[in-house]
Write an enzyme that holds these catalytic residues in place. Structure first.
Site, mmCIF file in Angstrom:
data_model
loop_
_atom_site.group_PDB
_atom_site.id
_atom_site.type_symbol
_atom_site.label_atom_id
_atom_site.label_comp_id
_atom_site.label_asym_id
_atom_site.label_seq_id
_atom_site.Cartn_x
_atom_site.Cartn_y
_atom_site.Cartn_z
ATOM 1 N N HIS A 101 -10.188 -4.947 -3.227
ATOM 2 C CA HIS A 101 -8.842 -5.221 -2.716
ATOM 3 C C HIS A 101 -8.941 -5.634 -1.267
ATOM 4 O O HIS A 101 -9.679 -5.025 -0.480
ATOM 5 C CB HIS A 101 -7.925 -4.010 -2.880
ATOM 6 C CG HIS A 101 -8.540 -2.715 -2.468
ATOM 7 N ND1 HIS A 101 -9.438 -2.018 -3.255
ATOM 8 C CD2 HIS A 101 -8.405 -1.990 -1.332
ATOM 9 C CE1 HIS A 101 -9.821 -0.925 -2.640
ATOM 10 N NE2 HIS A 101 -9.215 -0.892 -1.456
ATOM 11 N N LEU A 102 -8.185 -6.644 -0.950
ATOM 12 C CA LEU A 102 -8.086 -7.127 0.421
ATOM 13 C C LEU A 102 -6.892 -6.433 1.052
ATOM 14 O O LEU A 102 -5.765 -6.557 0.567
ATOM 15 C CB LEU A 102 -7.877 -8.639 0.380
ATOM 16 C CG LEU A 102 -8.197 -9.495 1.594
ATOM 17 C CD1 LEU A 102 -9.624 -9.293 2.070
ATOM 18 C CD2 LEU A 102 -7.932 -10.959 1.243
ATOM 19 N N ASP A 162 0.844 -1.194 0.000
ATOM 20 C CA ASP A 162 0.000 0.000 0.000
ATOM 21 C C ASP A 162 0.883 1.249 0.000
ATOM 22 O O ASP A 162 1.895 1.317 0.699
ATOM 23 C CB ASP A 162 -0.909 -0.007 1.240
ATOM 24 C CG ASP A 162 -2.041 0.985 1.130
ATOM 25 O OD1 ASP A 162 -3.197 0.544 1.021
ATOM 26 O OD2 ASP A 162 -1.775 2.209 1.163
ATOM 27 N N GLY A 197 -15.209 3.394 3.741
ATOM 28 C CA GLY A 197 -13.831 3.805 3.501
ATOM 29 C C GLY A 197 -13.243 3.360 2.179
ATOM 30 O O GLY A 197 -12.040 3.545 1.954
ATOM 31 N N GLN A 198 -14.052 2.779 1.288
ATOM 32 C CA GLN A 198 -13.491 2.369 -0.002
ATOM 33 C C GLN A 198 -13.235 3.607 -0.855
ATOM 34 O O GLN A 198 -14.137 4.440 -1.057
ATOM 35 C CB GLN A 198 -14.433 1.411 -0.745
ATOM 36 C CG GLN A 198 -13.821 0.894 -2.052
ATOM 37 C CD GLN A 198 -14.689 -0.141 -2.769
ATOM 38 O OE1 GLN A 198 -15.825 -0.399 -2.382
ATOM 39 N NE2 GLN A 198 -14.142 -0.725 -3.818
ATOM 40 N N ASN A 209 -13.016 -3.125 2.324
ATOM 41 C CA ASN A 209 -14.024 -2.092 2.507
ATOM 42 C C ASN A 209 -14.986 -2.098 1.321
ATOM 43 O O ASN A 209 -14.573 -2.336 0.180
ATOM 44 C CB ASN A 209 -13.354 -0.715 2.616
ATOM 45 C CG ASN A 209 -12.408 -0.626 3.799
ATOM 46 O OD1 ASN A 209 -12.672 -1.195 4.853
ATOM 47 N ND2 ASN A 209 -11.295 0.079 3.632
HETATM 48 P P1 DGP Z 1 -9.612 1.690 0.261
HETATM 49 O O1 DGP Z 1 -9.647 3.007 0.993
HETATM 50 O O2 DGP Z 1 -10.090 0.496 1.076
HETATM 51 O O3 DGP Z 1 -10.258 1.777 -1.092
HETATM 52 O O4 DGP Z 1 -8.065 1.405 0.011
HETATM 53 C C1 DGP Z 1 -7.364 1.944 -1.061
HETATM 54 C C2 DGP Z 1 -5.910 1.830 -0.735
HETATM 55 O O5 DGP Z 1 -5.173 2.007 -1.925
HETATM 56 C C3 DGP Z 1 -5.400 2.863 0.256
HETATM 57 O O6 DGP Z 1 -4.973 2.215 1.454
HETATM 58 C C4 DGP Z 1 -4.242 3.534 -0.452
HETATM 59 C C5 DGP Z 1 -3.960 2.629 -1.606
HETATM 60 N N1 DGP Z 1 -3.509 3.287 -2.801
HETATM 61 C C6 DGP Z 1 -4.121 4.325 -3.434
HETATM 62 N N2 DGP Z 1 -3.444 4.655 -4.535
HETATM 63 C C7 DGP Z 1 -2.384 3.803 -4.607
HETATM 64 C C8 DGP Z 1 -1.301 3.668 -5.544
HETATM 65 O O7 DGP Z 1 -1.186 4.374 -6.544
HETATM 66 N N3 DGP Z 1 -0.399 2.702 -5.267
HETATM 67 C C9 DGP Z 1 -0.491 1.887 -4.179
HETATM 68 N N4 DGP Z 1 0.465 0.969 -3.997
HETATM 69 N N5 DGP Z 1 -1.507 1.985 -3.278
HETATM 70 C C10 DGP Z 1 -2.422 2.943 -3.500
#
Ligand code: DGP
Length: 116
Positions: A102-103, A32, A95-96, A89
């Site tokens: 994605h898990l 992440d 919070g999505q 989420n």
């Molecule tokens: P959610 O809020 O559950 O939809 O989680 C989305 C997640 O995606 C958040 O924890 C941050 C991550 N994220 C967003 N943009 C990027 C990206 O460009 N690269 C990576 N590796 N993670 C990302």
């Protein structure tokens, strides 16, 4: 959202860089960008599915493979025994923010319950 505009589809296509840590026929995992724990991976299906609400009965094997990936990552990252969380989420109220399921695999610190 269409796959053309999907951030995680772009990561799958290699258009946006990410630190990949797991790949299978059906799932890919990467770290992440904004980690909420010492270990924070995102496991995504290769198939674009926007939310949990869009999972079809035919997707059940794919969804199972996300948990197989989580188990593999937890073992590789050394958090399997101490404990970790695998959570998805659904929609903005939960919070999505990226609409390709994605898990979240979180570990390496104490994780309280309930989450905020
Ligand atoms: P959610 O809020 O559950 O939809 O989680 C989305 C997640 O995606 C958040 O924890 C941050 C991550 N994220 C967003 N943009 C990027 C990206 O460009 N690269 C990576 N590796 N993670 C990302």
């Amino acid at each position: 959202m269409s796959t053309d505009n999907c951030l995680f589809c772009k990561i799958l296509e290699g258009e946006i860089p990410a630190e990949l840590i797991y790949e299978s026929d059906t799932a890919v995992a990467f770290r992440d960008i904004n980690p909420q724990a010492p270990i924070h991976a995102l496991v995504i299906p290769r198939k674009h599915i926007s939310t949990i609400n869009d999972i079809d009965v035919d997707d059940e094997a794919i969804i199972g493979s996300l948990y197989s990936a989580a188990r593999h990552i937890a073992a590789e990252e050394g958090i399997a025994d101490e404990g970790y969380r695998a959570v998805m989420n659904c929609n903005e109220g939960a919070g999505q923010s990226v609409f390709h399921i994605h898990l979240h695999v979180l570990g390496g610190r104490r994780l309280d319950w309930p989450p905020g």
